[in-house]
Design a protein around this motif. Structure first.
Motif, PDB file in Angstrom:
ATOM      1  N   TYR A 102       0.792  -1.227   0.000  1.00  0.00           N
ATOM      2  CA  TYR A 102       0.000   0.000   0.000  1.00  0.00           C
ATOM      3  C   TYR A 102       0.830   1.287   0.000  1.00  0.00           C
ATOM      4  CZ  TYR A 102      -3.868  -3.154   0.996  1.00  0.00           C
ATOM      5  OH  TYR A 102      -4.790  -4.168   0.924  1.00  0.00           O
TER       6      TYR A 102
ATOM      7  N   TYR B 248      -9.360  -3.195   7.869  1.00  0.00           N
ATOM      8  CA  TYR B 248      -9.199  -2.206   6.797  1.00  0.00           C
ATOM      9  C   TYR B 248      -8.846  -2.880   5.466  1.00  0.00           C
ATOM     10  CZ  TYR B 248      -6.927   1.287   3.860  1.00  0.00           C
ATOM     11  OH  TYR B 248      -6.545   2.069   2.799  1.00  0.00           O
TER      12      TYR B 248
ATOM     13  N   LYS C 216     -11.027  -2.806   2.153  1.00  0.00           N
ATOM     14  CA  LYS C 216     -10.462  -2.160   0.960  1.00  0.00           C
ATOM     15  C   LYS C 216     -10.474  -3.102  -0.239  1.00  0.00           C
ATOM     16  CE  LYS C 216      -6.431   0.495  -0.583  1.00  0.00           C
ATOM     17  NZ  LYS C 216      -6.390  -0.074  -1.943  1.00  0.00           N
TER      18      LYS C 216
ATOM     19  N   ALA D   7     -13.598  -2.927  -3.215  1.00  0.00           N
ATOM     20  CA  ALA D   7     -13.057  -2.422  -4.490  1.00  0.00           C
ATOM     21  C   ALA D   7     -13.514  -3.287  -5.663  1.00  0.00           C
ATOM     22  CB  ALA D   7     -11.526  -2.392  -4.430  1.00  0.00           C
TER      23      ALA D   7
END
Length: 268
Positions: free
Chosen positions: A36, A259, A263, A267
């Motif tokens: 990330y 998280y 994510k 997505a």
């Protein structure tokens, strides 16, 4: 070097600090940082994580070895099946995983998404272990070490496969196994765990050298900073309450795991 890269390399120091402070958690941070922040492909990030965590753990294990807090017999019994499992997983299973893995309705679950979600689930398991902080009530530090060979070998194999897939050292799985199955004292379990993590992570990385294109310059710098961090963490560990630190880190890992799952899945 841009600001994002600087942040990523600064995080490498924190990875080492976490290993020095609580004897684990390095791999839980390494993959998310690489993916990330530094933008590394998830499959390649798990390979880099093996090298970073393996090298840093080896340095940490050296400290325990000097203090006589490594049980080599236990390490061998646990490590041999783990070595085989992690090498075969990296060499054959990971490259052979289909892409996409499967379809979820009209959405394709890609190999990268699958690895990150699986990694996040491992993070959740690790966080619960750190938050609850359960100890072996029946373990006597003065009791002679006893081996449950089949269970230790089985645990080694399972941890090896997990390490191979997600690039996690698996200390949160190894330490309970050493305490409960081999009845090692906690400090010796941590030292022995670091040695096992170092060996199997670096051996697992060998399975990637022929299948992945490695950016050695970035990897060596990242690893070097992580090693600096483990010395900082070791120094700080003498001043910070271990229980409070481990619980706080557990909550941080829990939030990170949730998280990542959110994510990746939202997505789609």
């Amino acid at each position: 070097m841009d600001i994002v890269t600087i942040i990523g390399f600064a995080a490498a120091v924190l990875i080492g600090v976490s290993l020095g402070l609580i004897g684990g958690g390095g791999s839980i941070l390494t993959v998310p940082v690489l993916v990330y922040i530094l933008g590394v492909d998830p499959v390649l990030a798990t390979a880099y994580s093996l090298f970073v965590v393996g090298s840093t753990s080896l340095v940490g294990a050296g400290t325990f070895m000097k203090k006589g807090l490594v049980n080599y017999k236990t390490a061998v019994v646990f490590a041999i099946p783990s070595f085989i499992a992690v090498f075969l997983t990296r060499k054959f299973l990971v490259p052979w995983l289909p892409d996409p893995l499967f379809m979820l309705g009209e959405s394709a679950i890609t190999k990268n998404v699958g690895i990150m979600v699986f990694f996040a689930l491992i993070m959740l398991a690790a966080s619960i272990s750190m938050i609850t902080g359960k100890k072996c009530k029946d373990c006597d530090e003065n009791e002679a070490i006893k081996f449950n060979y089949p269970m230790i070998a089985l645990e080694g194999t399972v941890v090896g496969v997990i390490t191979g897939i997600v690039g996690a050292g698996g200390g949160f799985l190894i330490i309970p196994a050493l305490v409960l199955l081999a009845r090692l004292p906690m400090k010796m379990a941590v030292g022995t765990s670091l040695l096992i993590i170092a060996a199997k992570s670096l051996i697992g990385f060998l399975g990637d050298v022929s299948t992945q294109e490695i950016d050695w310059k970035m990897l060596v710098i990242f690893t070097g900073l992580s090693i600096v961090g483990i010395f900082i963490g070791s120094a700080l560990s003498k001043k910070i309450n271990e229980k409070i630190l481990k619980t706080g880190f557990g909550w941080f890992v829990l939030v990170m795991g949730i998280y990542i799952i959110g994510k990746e899945l939202f997505a789609l």
